[in-house]
Scaffold this motif. Structure first.
Motif, mmCIF file in Angstrom:
data_model
loop_
_atom_site.group_PDB
_atom_site.id
_atom_site.type_symbol
_atom_site.label_atom_id
_atom_site.label_comp_id
_atom_site.label_asym_id
_atom_site.label_seq_id
_atom_site.Cartn_x
_atom_site.Cartn_y
_atom_site.Cartn_z
ATOM 1 N N GLY B 128 0.779 -1.233 0.000
ATOM 2 C CA GLY B 128 0.000 0.000 0.000
ATOM 3 C C GLY B 128 0.807 1.278 0.000
ATOM 4 O O GLY B 128 0.253 2.377 -0.077
ATOM 5 N N ILE B 129 2.144 1.144 0.084
ATOM 6 C CA ILE B 129 3.001 2.335 0.099
ATOM 7 C C ILE B 129 3.584 2.559 -1.301
ATOM 8 O O ILE B 129 4.221 1.677 -1.874
ATOM 9 C CB ILE B 129 4.177 2.168 1.089
ATOM 10 N N HIS B 130 3.377 3.746 -1.809
ATOM 11 C CA HIS B 130 3.894 4.144 -3.111
ATOM 12 C C HIS B 130 5.373 4.511 -2.964
ATOM 13 O O HIS B 130 5.713 5.391 -2.179
ATOM 14 C CB HIS B 130 3.078 5.364 -3.570
ATOM 15 N N VAL B 131 6.249 3.829 -3.701
ATOM 16 C CA VAL B 131 7.686 4.102 -3.559
ATOM 17 C C VAL B 131 8.061 5.364 -4.325
ATOM 18 O O VAL B 131 7.842 5.459 -5.539
ATOM 19 C CB VAL B 131 8.533 2.917 -4.065
ATOM 20 N N GLN B 132 8.635 6.326 -3.623
ATOM 21 C CA GLN B 132 8.990 7.612 -4.221
ATOM 22 C C GLN B 132 10.467 7.669 -4.571
ATOM 23 O O GLN B 132 11.293 6.907 -4.048
ATOM 24 C CB GLN B 132 8.701 8.744 -3.213
ATOM 25 N N ASP B 133 10.809 8.637 -5.426
ATOM 26 C CA ASP B 133 12.212 8.912 -5.716
ATOM 27 C C ASP B 133 12.859 9.503 -4.461
ATOM 28 O O ASP B 133 12.264 10.327 -3.769
ATOM 29 C CB ASP B 133 12.300 9.907 -6.876
ATOM 30 N N ILE B 134 14.083 9.091 -4.220
ATOM 31 C CA ILE B 134 14.799 9.551 -3.025
ATOM 32 C C ILE B 134 14.880 11.083 -2.970
ATOM 33 O O ILE B 134 14.918 11.677 -1.892
ATOM 34 C CB ILE B 134 16.212 8.909 -2.986
ATOM 35 N N SER B 135 14.852 11.705 -4.142
ATOM 36 C CA SER B 135 14.950 13.170 -4.160
ATOM 37 C C SER B 135 13.729 13.833 -3.527
ATOM 38 O O SER B 135 13.774 15.005 -3.161
ATOM 39 C CB SER B 135 15.119 13.674 -5.600
ATOM 40 N N GLU B 136 12.647 13.093 -3.402
ATOM 41 C CA GLU B 136 11.447 13.667 -2.788
ATOM 42 C C GLU B 136 11.449 13.540 -1.267
ATOM 43 O O GLU B 136 10.513 13.990 -0.594
ATOM 44 C CB GLU B 136 10.196 12.971 -3.346
#
Lengths: 217, 217
Positions: B128-136
């Motif tokens: 259920g967790i959307h993986v984001q770019d580390i830059s965010e």
DNA sequence: GTTTGTGAAGGATTTCACAGCA
DNA sequence: TGCTGTGAAATCCTTCACAAAC
């Protein structure tokens, strides 16, 4: 053999020392002194020297320690000059992650067997390990010279599994279940419990506000 | 507020106390004394009483402790009377296992964000967790009131990730990478390192023979 | 009578400071 | 001179034993 009892606190630091010594050797260094080690380990020069004197005289005054030699000594002291066989009990998602974890093999631990009690899991292969029925544990432990049990079953089954392992002759348990295992004196237990680790940190955080403002705005 | 500095050793036991108190309450008990707690915790009655006196007077002499009341007090002392938001950095197999681990939520820790730097992983959804770019990360940490960073990247990137987290304002790190993180004084770090745990047990095992005979034969 | 709360004793661990050796 | 090895001091933590409270 040793003149006096070595404090547990010292023993728990030796693997850290070995890790940085091997790192230094890989980076091409040959000699290191206690001050440099202390910096790398976030420790103090005196503590490192004191720790090492429980086991012998490894340094040269005015010079320091020869890295390869000290690493060999430390490796032998903590018993990592050989490979230890381990079994994983409980092949759910946690157990699978443990079996797939690449850090054990280079650290001298080889997972050679895995057990579960669920028919759908028994017989599957995880990272090359054939999952056996838990009932085969006693025989496999002896036949495969397994010294260490890694417990990744749910908490309510962990004590039973520990009992099985102990009866089979195992002497060390790495316990991922969130309970305190009851074991005889001679069986070592190490607990891996990220929840407890998190919970002891929040004591120090409890004054932080969750509605703090964006620092840079 | 407290009269004296509370030893770290005491703080690290409080979550264990809370765990058995909640278990007792769920089992329907209302009162417990230090001797019973000591049995359940593999501790001693004196230590439990001493530990609790760092924070107040919670018992009734001749009677013991009221479980629900003591649990409430301990929960508040260690800051678990609220939910803490956490982020996972590094969504490989270890990070995925952490995100899927069911033990955090009931223990008051909610994983609300996950980050990676690999394009193939960014945008995927894990539990259920959307993986984001580390830059965010910096923006998300502030916007989602994240207090805790869980580091599951390979060792060579862990220090950089820790730096990012600290710059973003995080105050506690649960570190799964096999390195000693360097952090400022006010940032708490807890290390989860099964390899180190195993390696400090082999010291005590080193006299065992791997070719021992089957005990019962 | 029972069990807590707690100063004091005891034990473990870390730090210190310097003697000893290369 | 530089750095190790190490008793002694200091600190931290646990255990003990009993007075106080219910």
């Amino acid at each position: 053999m040793e003149k006096q009892q070595v404090p547990e606190a010292v023993i728990s630091r030796l693997p850290l020392y070995l890790r940085v010594l091997e790192q230094l050797r890989n980076d091409g260094f040959e000699v290191v002194n206690s001050g440099q080690l202390a910096t790398l380990l976030h420790s103090s020069p005196g503590q490192i020297r004191k720790d090492l004197t429980y086991f012998g005289h490894f340094g040269k005054r005015g010079e320091g320690y020869r890295i390869a030699e000290l690493a060999d000594n430390v490796r032998q002291i903590i018993g990592l000059d050989r490979v230890w066989n381990a079994a994983v009990i409980g092949v759910g998602s946690l157990g699978s992650a443990v079996i797939n974890y690449p850090g054990f093999e280079p650290a001298k631990f080889r997972i050679v067997a895995a057990f579960d009690r669920e028919p759908e899991i028994i017989g599957t292969v995880v990272n090359g390990i054939h999952v056996q029925d838990i009932s085969e544990l006693p025989e496999t432990v002896v036949r495969s010279s397994i010294s260490i049990g890694i417990v990744t079953v749910p908490g309510e089954y962990a004590q039973n599994v520990a009992g099985l392992l102990i009866k089979a002759g195992i002497e060390a348990i790495l316990n991922y279940a969130p309970i305190q295992l009851r074991t005889p004196e001679h069986v070592k237990v190490a607990n891996i419990d990220p929840v407890l680790s998190l919970q002891s940190m929040t004591y120090h955080l409890k004054n932080t506000r969750s509605d703090r403002k964006i620092p840079s705005l």
